[in-house]
Enzyme design. Structure first.
Site, PDB file in Angstrom:
ATOM      1  N   SER A  18      -1.601  -0.471  -2.293  1.00 52.82           N
ATOM      2  CA  SER A  18      -1.383  -2.410  -1.770  1.00 52.82           C
ATOM      3  C   SER A  18      -2.810  -2.742  -3.066  1.00 52.82           C
ATOM      4  CB  SER A  18      -1.551  -2.863  -0.596  1.00 52.82           C
ATOM      5  OG  SER A  18       0.150  -1.919  -0.021  1.00 52.82           O
ATOM      6  N   GLU A  71       5.974  -4.775  -1.686  1.00 49.68           N
ATOM      7  CA  GLU A  71       7.289  -4.305  -0.993  1.00 49.68           C
ATOM      8  C   GLU A  71       7.907  -5.988  -0.517  1.00 49.68           C
ATOM      9  OE1 GLU A  71       5.789  -3.010   2.527  1.00 49.68           O
ATOM     10  OE2 GLU A  71       4.673  -1.238   1.666  1.00 49.68           O
TER      11      GLU A  71
END
Lengths: 570, 593
Positions: free
Chosen positions: B394, B516
């Protein structure tokens, strides 16, 4: 010491019929504090009221060229001043105590109501509404209790002054006694329009705050993709409306302020004029004239206090109405009560749902596979009794069970479980059976490395919504929390959707282990998780189409295969 | 009495927190505000001065009456001065009203400027700063601080301003009437000076904490409401109640401390007011008998001294509120102190290729999350970043989207360093969609338009269609005009995620980072969505941070990130053949088929 007994051990059971009654109820809860506040308010105000008399007597002594007497009256002024200062302090302390005592009570009532409403609350009101109730309205209600003793003091001081005036000169005294209340009444017609405009202003203000808070809450989205100008323009338009509404309010308030200068001032003029004429006729001494001037000037204070009180009571009523709105919200369905509930026949945790045909065997790890997210959301809410439901738990309809019992026996972990701010270890400070230790739960949920990565381990403070964590980290902590709770029935909605495949496989094993002997239902389509469950139920078109082992269903059911392999074969 | 333990000590670090403006910046800002409104400001001072000047007529009138009564004045004289008194009162009344209205107009305009300036700045904050500070603090500033400042501007500022003008004029009148009696204030000034110093040395700190501990009570309540479902599910009700009660307890301890400060301050001040009053009376009597001052002078001096108490008191009492307002203002204009990264909008990326060169980055000093990452992404690439949770995927995504600048190393897009490009420019090229989504209060159309304000309804429906959302959007009660957001029509989290992706389609940057982004959809829908997205995004670069292996399988290139480093990179087939970590994972997944 003051404020020692706060927060209240029990905020009590409020009267919520009307804003006025609610405020009265609040007042009754702190009778003693209010009474003490009133007593000291009276001493303080009366002490203040007597000073003009002493000053007048001093001037008289000077006029009589009696030096010793003049000095004596200077001394009296000093003593009165000191008494007034001391009483003023004690009064202030009680005023604060009254404010805080009422404020905390309202806050405590609100949080209790909020936790009672639980899942229903966000559906019924915007968070901003409750925040406004807990922040602004608490202050306004506190203000009303703060001013009440001062207002009583003001009224009594008024009568003391009136008595002194009548004793010195009946005519002038009567004029003051009748005139001042009349003047107070003269302001009254302004209060209602002011109240109305203030309400409008507050509506605009509420909307502006809501928009601002919403824009800020979605700031990441705005900064990431644009649209700041759009939202800014909307806010600015609303903000201008607040500005216009506030200026409209200010017009009335300015009139009120001007009247507070004019009416008592007019009175001072009249009293001075009449007094001077009486003095010329020898019916009033010079000292008395000065005292009269001082008294009428002093009467501005009680007059102002009374109008200020009227103002604050109005604001408090508006605030109380908003608090009542939150306090009278009800759950969307009947909670049931312990008394009417049949005793549980067994606590094995068997679930049957006639609507979908789902049967979950007690003590097993069951997976429900579906490609319809809406259907799974509805089914989860029905299983957890978050909506109307004809699901049975161990043969009893969950609708017939008290809601508290359902919550105790069945735990639903949402797709996006909320991590509340506070120390990480506080996450596990929940009602739990004690069967599963925190460390074991963390291991089963593959979350040990999440804790390791935190600067202070479990003692680390997490921000609201656990924002400092990644989605996968949040999910694993949330799963550990559910495992620690160790409910009879655990329902998990996509518990590993944000977790990488490797970890997911480990979680499958850990979950099985931690939940052995207990009923667990997991909504998932991940083969890595499905591999470890006892039985899989395939939900399609609102009905359970097939039940069996994951591999068996893969072989026998093409629909199922497509769902779990995400259309890979298409 | 000692102040309670500071909450600040339990706050682990201030790193990443939003700044609070220094007192000097606040002062500078106020001066700027006043300068901007110079005209109205001076008019206000003038109006108030007239009102105050009219108010000092009374004591003069009474003084002369007292004097003349002994000297054989008649009714005509009394009538005349009473009339003067009345006229003065009328002037005072009219000017008070006028001053209050002008004051409110100025105050409200300043308040509107302040809250609009604040939000204007907030929506332009560097995304990296927002990411680190979180939005909670900003929300508090937006609501509580704006409210408190409004209170100060609406009440404290005018009260103090009027009191200052009045006090000055009354004192001037006192000196003019009897300079020698004005000396009586010398008894009061030292006491006021010492006590005020003592008090205001402690007060700001104490009130700041009182305020933040009070805010903590409210944010706790807000969070409980927000997390209503979680609170109910985990039966956290009692715990939340306990938590609030504890927060209240902390707040009360500060409340008690500030009360102690006032317990010292208030009586000292009040006694210091009586000292000059008694002194004027005593001294005045002596001087009168001595023949040095007239009775009119003594009377007027006594009344002026008494008149002075109120404005001085108002200044000292409202000073409290002013400080509260100042603290809120410091927090509001503090956001202006957030440094904007040095950017250079002159260079336009020549192409959409991305070069990541030996990038290191960490959120905390000395704790890097990425340890030297290098990769090249060609235009139109489909890259999947996979790896275990917490490996830094991320973080890499955020850096690729230009949210944070690498600590060392560079990320270039089309020959321009990403970190030097202004946010507004970066996002025309690259956009990040995460799992976290926000549905704004407003219509569905507003929620989409933010990505491209000039879109037609047809375009909006196309965008919804490309993320498989047209179907549910059509069933909404008012279609595009349905009000969404808190307290309005509620979307499911999957729908909210589709909405976020629809915005992305509308914004149409050439590079997309999806972190995601489809995780809240069920896998089958997710894959369908990804495929329909892929059709729309033909030719765009897509970097998908994936935890589902199918996403990786569909990508042209797979990058495996482990422990902050790229350990494998290549096409799915290449990696499976290579037999590394990815291959192992893939097999464990496939073998079950």
């Amino acid at each position: 010491m003051l404020l020692d007994n706060l927060p209240h051990s029990d905020p009590g059971d409020p009267v919520l019929t009307t804003p006025g009654r609610f405020l009265l109820w609040i007042g009754r809860q702190q009778k003693k504090l209010l009474a003490l506040g009133v007593i000291w308010g009276v001493v303080w105000m009366v002490g203040q009221a007597l000073i003009p008399g002493a000053l007048g007597a001093g001037i008289q002594a000077i006029s009589d060229e009696d030096e010793a007497k003049a000095l004596r009256w200077a001394g009296v002024v000093l003593v009165l001043g000191v008494v007034q200062a001391g009483a003023g302090l004690v009064r202030h302390r009680y005023a604060v105590a009254n404010w805080v005592t009422a404020g905390t009570r309202v806050q405590q009532l609100l949080i209790r109501r909020a936790t009672h409403l639980g899942a229903d609350l966000p559906k019924q009101v915007a968070t901003g509404e409750v925040v406004a109730a807990s922040a602004n309205d608490v202050e306004r209600i506190g203000n009303a209790l703060d001013i009440l003793p001062r207002m009583v003091g003001a009224i009594i001081a008024f009568f003391v002054v009136a008595a002194i005036l009548i004793a010195s000169n009946a005519t002038l005294g009567l004029i003051v006694l009748v005139g001042v209340p009349l003047l107070s009444l003269a302001v009254a017609p302004l209060v209602r329009p002011l109240e109305r405009r203030e309400r409008e202003q507050r509506i605009h203000l509420g909307l502006t705050q809501e928009l601002a808070a919403d824009t800020v809450a979605g700031l990441r989205v705005l900064r990431g993709i644009g649209g700041e100008d759009l939202f800014l323009a909307r806010f600015q338009a609303e903000s201008k409306k607040v500005q216009a509404a506030a200026v409209r309010t200010a017009h009335i308030r300015a009139l009120l302020d001007a009247m507070q200068v004019f009416l008592p001032g007019l009175f001072v003029v009249i009293v001075t004029w009449l007094g001077a004429r009486l003095a010329l006729q020898g019916e009033l001494t010079v000292g008395q004239l000065v005292a009269f001037y001082g008294y009428t000037a002093f009467l501005v204070l009680p007059l102002r206090t009374v109008t200020e009180a009227a103002h604050k009571f109005t604001a408090a009523r508006v605030a109380a109405a908003r608090v009542i709105t939150v306090m009278t919200l009800e759950r969307m369905f009947d909670e049931g009560s312990e008394a009417t509930a049949p005793p549980p026949t067994s606590t094995a945790g068997e679930i049957t749902d006639p609507q979908t045909g789902l049967v979950v065997a007690p003590g097993q790890l069951t997976a429900i596979v579906t490609n319809d997210p809406d259907a799974s959301e509805v089914l989860i809410d029905r299983l957890g009794r978050y909506r109307e439901s004809n699901v049975s738990l161990d043969g009893t309809l969950v609708e017939d069970l008290p809601l508290l019992t359902v919550r105790e026996r069945v735990l639903v972990q949402d797709k996006d479980p909320m991590i509340l701010s506070g120390a990480a270890e506080d996450l596990f400070d929940i009602p739990r059976t004690g069967r599963i230790a925190v460390a074991d739960a963390l291991a089963s949920a593959s979350a040990l490395d999440v804790v390791d990565a935190l600067p202070d381990g479990l003692a680390t403070d997490l921000p609201e919504r656990g924002r400092s964590l990644s989605g996968g980290q949040r999910q694993r902590l949330a799963l550990a929390r559910s495992l620690v709770a160790d409910p009879e029935v655990l329902i998990l909605d996509e518990p590993t959707s944000a977790v990488d495949a490797h970890t997911e496989a480990r979680i499958g094993l850990g979950l099985r282990d931690a939940r052995s002997g207990r009923t667990t239902v997991v909504f998932t389509t991940s083969p890595l998780l499905l591999e470890h469950v006892d039985v899989v139920a395939f939900l399609k078109d609102g009905r359970i189409q097939a039940t069996g082992q994951h591999r068996q269903l893969l072989r026998e059911n093409a629909d199922y295969r497509r769902t779990v392999t995400r259309g890979e074969d298409e | 009495m000692k102040p309670p333990e500071s909450l600040a000590q339990t706050e682990k670090s201030t790193e990443g927190k939003l700044p609070v403006a220094s007192p000097e910046s606040v002062r500078r800002y106020v001066v700027t505000l006043l300068r901007r409104n110079r005209g109205i400001f001076f008019a206000l001072v003038g109006l108030n001065a007239v009102a105050a000047a009219a108010s000092i007529v009374g004591p003069q009138v009474l003084g002369s009456i007292v004097e003349k009564i002994g000297q054989g004045a008649d009714n005509a004289y009394v009538n005349k001065v009473a009339l003067i008194f009345l006229v003065a009162l009328l002037v005072q009344t009219v000017f008070t009203r006028w001053a209050r209205i002008r004051g409110a107009v100025l105050g409200e305009s300043i308040l509107a400027d302040l809250r609009e300036d604040f939000l204007t700045r907030v929506v332009a904050l560097p995304p990296g700063v927002v990411e680190r500070a979180g939005t909670g603090d900003l929300v508090t500033r937006t609501t509580t601080d704006v409210d408190r400042l409004s209170w100060a501007v609406r009440l404290a500022v005018p009260e103090i301003a009027i009191a200052l003008v009045t006090a000055t004029l009354v004192f001037a009148a006192l000196i003019f009437t009897a300079p020698i009696l004005a000396l009586s204030w010398l008894f009061a000034v030292p006491v006021i000076g010492v006590v005020t110093r003592w008090y205001f040395k402690r007060a700001p700190y104490a009130y700041r904490h009182e305020m933040s501990s009070y805010a903590a009570v409210n944010s706790g309540i807000a969070e409980t409401v927000d997390a209503g479902r979680t609170v109910e599910a985990y039966r956290l009700g009692d715990a939340r109640v306990r938590r609030t009660d504890n927060a209240i307890k902390r707040w009360i301890s500060w409340e008690r401390y500030t009360l102690y400060l006032r317990t010292i301050f208030f009586p000292s001040i009040e006694i210091s007011y009586v000292l000059p009053l008694a002194a004027v009376l005593g001294l005045g009597g002596w001087l009168y008998i001595d023949g040095q001052v007239s009775l009119a002078q003594v009377t007027a001096a006594v009344l002026y001294t008494q008149m002075l108490i109120e404005p001085v008191d108002i200044i000292l009492m409202w000073y409290d509120e002013l400080q509260v307002g100042q603290a809120s203002m410091a927090r509001l204009i503090g956001v202006h102190d957030v440094p904007d990264p040095v950017t250079d909008g002159t260079h336009e990326p020549q192409s959409s290729d991305l070069h990541v060169n030996d990038v290191r980055y960490g959120y905390r000093e000395g704790r890097d999350v990425l340890h030297g990452v290098s990769m090249d992404i060609e235009p139109g690439d489909r890259v999947a970043i996979v790896g275990p949770s917490g490996a830094g995927k991320s973080t890499l995504g955020r850096l690729l989207a230009g949210l944070h600048a690498p600590r060392t190393g560079t990320i270039d897009m089309g020959g321009v360093t990403l970190a030097t490009m202004p946010t507004e420019k970066v996002r025309r090229h690259v956009a990040l969609v995460t799992q976290e989504h926000h549905v704004f209060i407003g219509t569905l159309r507003d929620n989409l338009l933010l990505a491209r304000p000039d879109s037609s309804d047809t375009q909006l429906w196309e965008a919804l269609g490309s993320v498989d959302a047209a179907e549910w959007a059509q069933t909404l009660p008012q279609g595009l005009l349905t009000e969404l957001g808190t307290g309005r029509h509620k979307l499911t989290s999957a729908q909210a995620q589709q909405l976020a992706l629809a915005r992305l389609v509308l914004a149409d940057p050439h590079t997309l980072v999806l972190d995601e982004a489809t995780s809240l959809l069920d896998p089958r829908a997710a894959r369908h969505l990804e495929q329909s997205l892929a059709a729309v995004l033909e030719g765009r670069t897509v970097i998908a941070i994936a935890h589902r292996l199918m996403t990786a399988h569909d990508a042209k290139r797979v990058v495996v990130v482990e422990d902050g480093k790229i350990t494998e990179s290549g096409s799915h087939d290449e990696l499976v053949t290579a037999g590394g970590a990815y291959a192992a994972l893939w097999r464990s997944w496939r073998d079950e088929d």
